[in-house]
Design a protein around this motif. Sequence first.
Motif, mmCIF file in Angstrom:
data_model
loop_
_atom_site.group_PDB
_atom_site.id
_atom_site.type_symbol
_atom_site.label_atom_id
_atom_site.label_comp_id
_atom_site.label_asym_id
_atom_site.label_seq_id
_atom_site.Cartn_x
_atom_site.Cartn_y
_atom_site.Cartn_z
ATOM 1 N N LEU A 22 0.855 -1.146 -0.016
ATOM 2 C CA LEU A 22 0.058 0.007 0.170
ATOM 3 C C LEU A 22 0.790 1.279 -0.156
ATOM 4 O O LEU A 22 2.015 1.321 0.448
ATOM 5 N N ARG A 23 0.268 2.210 -0.730
ATOM 6 C CA ARG A 23 1.152 3.384 -0.473
ATOM 7 C C ARG A 23 0.219 4.771 -0.006
ATOM 8 O O ARG A 23 -1.006 4.862 -0.468
ATOM 9 N N LEU A 24 0.927 5.068 1.092
ATOM 10 C CA LEU A 24 -0.015 6.288 1.489
ATOM 11 C C LEU A 24 0.580 7.675 1.099
ATOM 12 O O LEU A 24 1.753 7.779 0.896
ATOM 13 N N SER A 25 -0.275 8.728 1.056
ATOM 14 C CA SER A 25 0.078 10.211 0.597
ATOM 15 C C SER A 25 -0.463 11.222 1.699
ATOM 16 O O SER A 25 -1.211 10.991 2.428
ATOM 17 N N CYS A 26 0.373 12.216 1.816
ATOM 18 C CA CYS A 26 -0.014 13.051 2.592
ATOM 19 C C CYS A 26 0.207 14.496 1.924
ATOM 20 O O CYS A 26 1.450 14.896 1.616
ATOM 21 N N ALA A 27 -0.718 15.199 1.434
ATOM 22 C CA ALA A 27 -0.400 16.405 0.807
ATOM 23 C C ALA A 27 -0.285 17.659 1.792
ATOM 24 O O ALA A 27 -1.128 17.556 2.682
ATOM 25 N N ALA A 28 0.805 18.641 1.557
ATOM 26 C CA ALA A 28 0.833 19.605 2.427
ATOM 27 C C ALA A 28 0.746 20.625 1.957
ATOM 28 O O ALA A 28 1.110 21.064 0.686
ATOM 29 N N SER A 29 0.283 21.917 2.767
ATOM 30 C CA SER A 29 0.111 23.177 2.319
ATOM 31 C C SER A 29 0.188 24.092 3.452
ATOM 32 O O SER A 29 0.177 23.774 4.737
ATOM 33 N N GLY A 30 0.691 25.453 3.163
ATOM 34 C CA GLY A 30 0.535 26.465 4.212
ATOM 35 C C GLY A 30 1.901 26.716 4.803
ATOM 36 O O GLY A 30 2.073 27.673 5.871
ATOM 37 N N PHE A 31 2.809 26.064 4.253
ATOM 38 C CA PHE A 31 4.410 26.148 4.976
ATOM 39 C C PHE A 31 5.317 25.839 3.799
ATOM 40 O O PHE A 31 4.837 25.125 2.823
ATOM 41 N N THR A 32 6.588 26.128 3.900
ATOM 42 C CA THR A 32 7.570 26.030 2.745
ATOM 43 C C THR A 32 7.958 24.590 2.998
ATOM 44 O O THR A 32 8.770 23.999 4.204
ATOM 45 N N PHE A 33 7.237 23.736 2.316
ATOM 46 C CA PHE A 33 7.481 22.093 2.519
ATOM 47 C C PHE A 33 8.735 21.475 2.431
ATOM 48 O O PHE A 33 9.413 20.793 3.490
ATOM 49 N N ASN A 34 9.668 22.133 1.484
ATOM 50 C CA ASN A 34 11.011 21.357 1.526
ATOM 51 C C ASN A 34 11.963 21.850 2.527
ATOM 52 O O ASN A 34 13.262 21.461 2.692
ATOM 53 N N SER A 35 11.610 22.714 3.535
ATOM 54 C CA SER A 35 12.397 23.169 4.672
ATOM 55 C C SER A 35 12.125 22.438 5.686
ATOM 56 O O SER A 35 12.813 22.776 6.816
ATOM 57 N N TYR A 36 11.228 21.366 5.808
ATOM 58 C CA TYR A 36 10.929 20.862 7.034
ATOM 59 C C TYR A 36 11.058 19.221 6.897
ATOM 60 O O TYR A 36 10.647 18.707 5.867
ATOM 61 N N ALA A 37 11.639 18.665 7.743
ATOM 62 C CA ALA A 37 11.405 17.086 7.999
ATOM 63 C C ALA A 37 10.056 16.772 8.113
ATOM 64 O O ALA A 37 9.264 17.501 8.880
ATOM 65 N N MET A 38 9.591 15.601 7.787
ATOM 66 C CA MET A 38 8.259 15.152 7.927
ATOM 67 C C MET A 38 8.233 13.697 8.423
ATOM 68 O O MET A 38 9.451 13.076 8.103
ATOM 69 N N SER A 39 7.389 13.336 9.086
ATOM 70 C CA SER A 39 7.143 12.082 9.711
ATOM 71 C C SER A 39 6.003 11.319 9.629
ATOM 72 O O SER A 39 4.922 11.959 9.149
ATOM 73 N N TRP A 40 5.984 10.011 9.588
ATOM 74 C CA TRP A 40 4.543 9.019 9.784
ATOM 75 C C TRP A 40 4.573 8.702 11.195
ATOM 76 O O TRP A 40 5.591 8.067 11.691
ATOM 77 N N VAL A 41 3.785 8.720 11.902
ATOM 78 C CA VAL A 41 3.338 8.260 13.121
ATOM 79 C C VAL A 41 1.971 7.629 13.038
ATOM 80 O O VAL A 41 0.961 7.763 12.403
ATOM 81 N N ARG A 42 1.972 6.205 13.628
ATOM 82 C CA ARG A 42 0.787 5.312 13.559
ATOM 83 C C ARG A 42 0.196 5.165 14.994
ATOM 84 O O ARG A 42 0.987 5.307 16.096
ATOM 85 N N GLN A 43 -1.064 4.762 15.029
ATOM 86 C CA GLN A 43 -1.737 4.365 16.287
ATOM 87 C C GLN A 43 -2.642 3.277 16.110
ATOM 88 O O GLN A 43 -3.613 3.506 15.381
ATOM 89 N N ALA A 44 -2.240 1.949 16.588
ATOM 90 C CA ALA A 44 -3.033 0.907 16.611
ATOM 91 C C ALA A 44 -4.387 1.291 17.368
ATOM 92 O O ALA A 44 -4.416 1.823 18.134
ATOM 93 N N PRO A 45 -5.402 0.357 16.886
ATOM 94 C CA PRO A 45 -6.830 0.701 17.542
ATOM 95 C C PRO A 45 -6.812 0.538 19.120
ATOM 96 O O PRO A 45 -6.236 -0.505 19.673
ATOM 97 N N GLY A 46 -7.193 1.438 19.949
ATOM 98 C CA GLY A 46 -7.099 1.513 21.151
ATOM 99 C C GLY A 46 -5.740 1.701 21.790
ATOM 100 O O GLY A 46 -5.701 1.354 23.201
ATOM 101 N N LYS A 47 -4.563 1.899 21.134
ATOM 102 C CA LYS A 47 -3.450 1.887 21.468
ATOM 103 C C LYS A 47 -2.692 3.286 21.383
ATOM 104 O O LYS A 47 -3.330 4.244 21.142
ATOM 105 N N GLY A 48 -1.541 3.292 21.894
ATOM 106 C CA GLY A 48 -0.687 4.886 21.885
ATOM 107 C C GLY A 48 -0.248 4.921 20.689
ATOM 108 O O GLY A 48 -0.292 4.377 19.505
ATOM 109 N N LEU A 49 0.598 5.875 20.824
ATOM 110 C CA LEU A 49 1.328 6.482 19.408
ATOM 111 C C LEU A 49 2.758 6.072 19.052
ATOM 112 O O LEU A 49 3.325 5.808 20.044
ATOM 113 N N GLU A 50 2.980 5.546 17.957
ATOM 114 C CA GLU A 50 4.174 4.910 17.509
ATOM 115 C C GLU A 50 4.941 5.695 16.465
ATOM 116 O O GLU A 50 4.304 5.744 15.301
ATOM 117 N N TRP A 51 6.047 6.150 16.483
ATOM 118 C CA TRP A 51 6.521 6.799 15.515
ATOM 119 C C TRP A 51 7.093 5.683 14.497
ATOM 120 O O TRP A 51 7.541 4.568 14.673
#
Lengths: 107, 125
Positions: free
Chosen positions: B18-47
């Motif tokens: 599967l490929r996920l996408s994230c469209a960004a706006s409102g800031f200079t995109f190439n100036s910032y690192a970006m991350s994916w964080v996930r959360q399993a059902p009923g669980k906490g946050l995981e980088w």
Amino acid sequence: SYELTQPPSVSVSPGQTASITCSGHKLGEKYASWYQQKPGQSPVLVIYQDNKRPSGIPERFSGSNSGNTATLTISGTQAMDEGDYYCQAWDSSTAYVFGTGTKVTVL
Amino acid sequence: EVQLVESGGKLVQPGGSLRLSCAASGFTFNSYAMSWVRQAPGKGLEWVSTISGSGGSTYHADSVKGRFTISRDNSKNTLYLQMNRLRAEDTAVYYCAKVVVAATISGSQYHFDYWGQGTLVTVSS
């Protein structure tokens, strides 16, 4: 690997002060951030760099970090403050680390 | 106003991709690192993964290393997560998040200042 531990739950009466702790080895030597997550919503940053509030976050949210413990304090807690709260720090060996999460209930 | 809008989540069979996408706006995109964080059902946050602003450096959690690949297209202001050999334990809401860096005496420290609304990935037969 680096770990951050939080109490599973905190209960507070409306108008009172809620304190949520986050424990990790030498956490005071890192920056702690805090995120609020309400049911069905994305996390929202409420405190960064230990004690700074992003624009739009009420003054009743404050933070501190020393030794092995960071603390998020909500003064004059309101019903809208209910939700899950996560601390987060960055460690050179583990990268981004989140705390185990604390459910805040306003009784 | 900063906006992060994820897409691509769906039901997929174990072992699938599967490929996920994230469209960004409102800031200079190439100036910032970006991350994916996930959360399993009923669980906490995981980088999950992080990519530098230029795209030249990438980092992945051990739980996804060798299976997931983070990338970005700065011309399109879009972040991606390619997910291969998916497992049931990858079932989660996946958030993209903008990274902020702060310099300290002991080195750089990072946190996330904006998050998307998330996209649900379900791995099941």
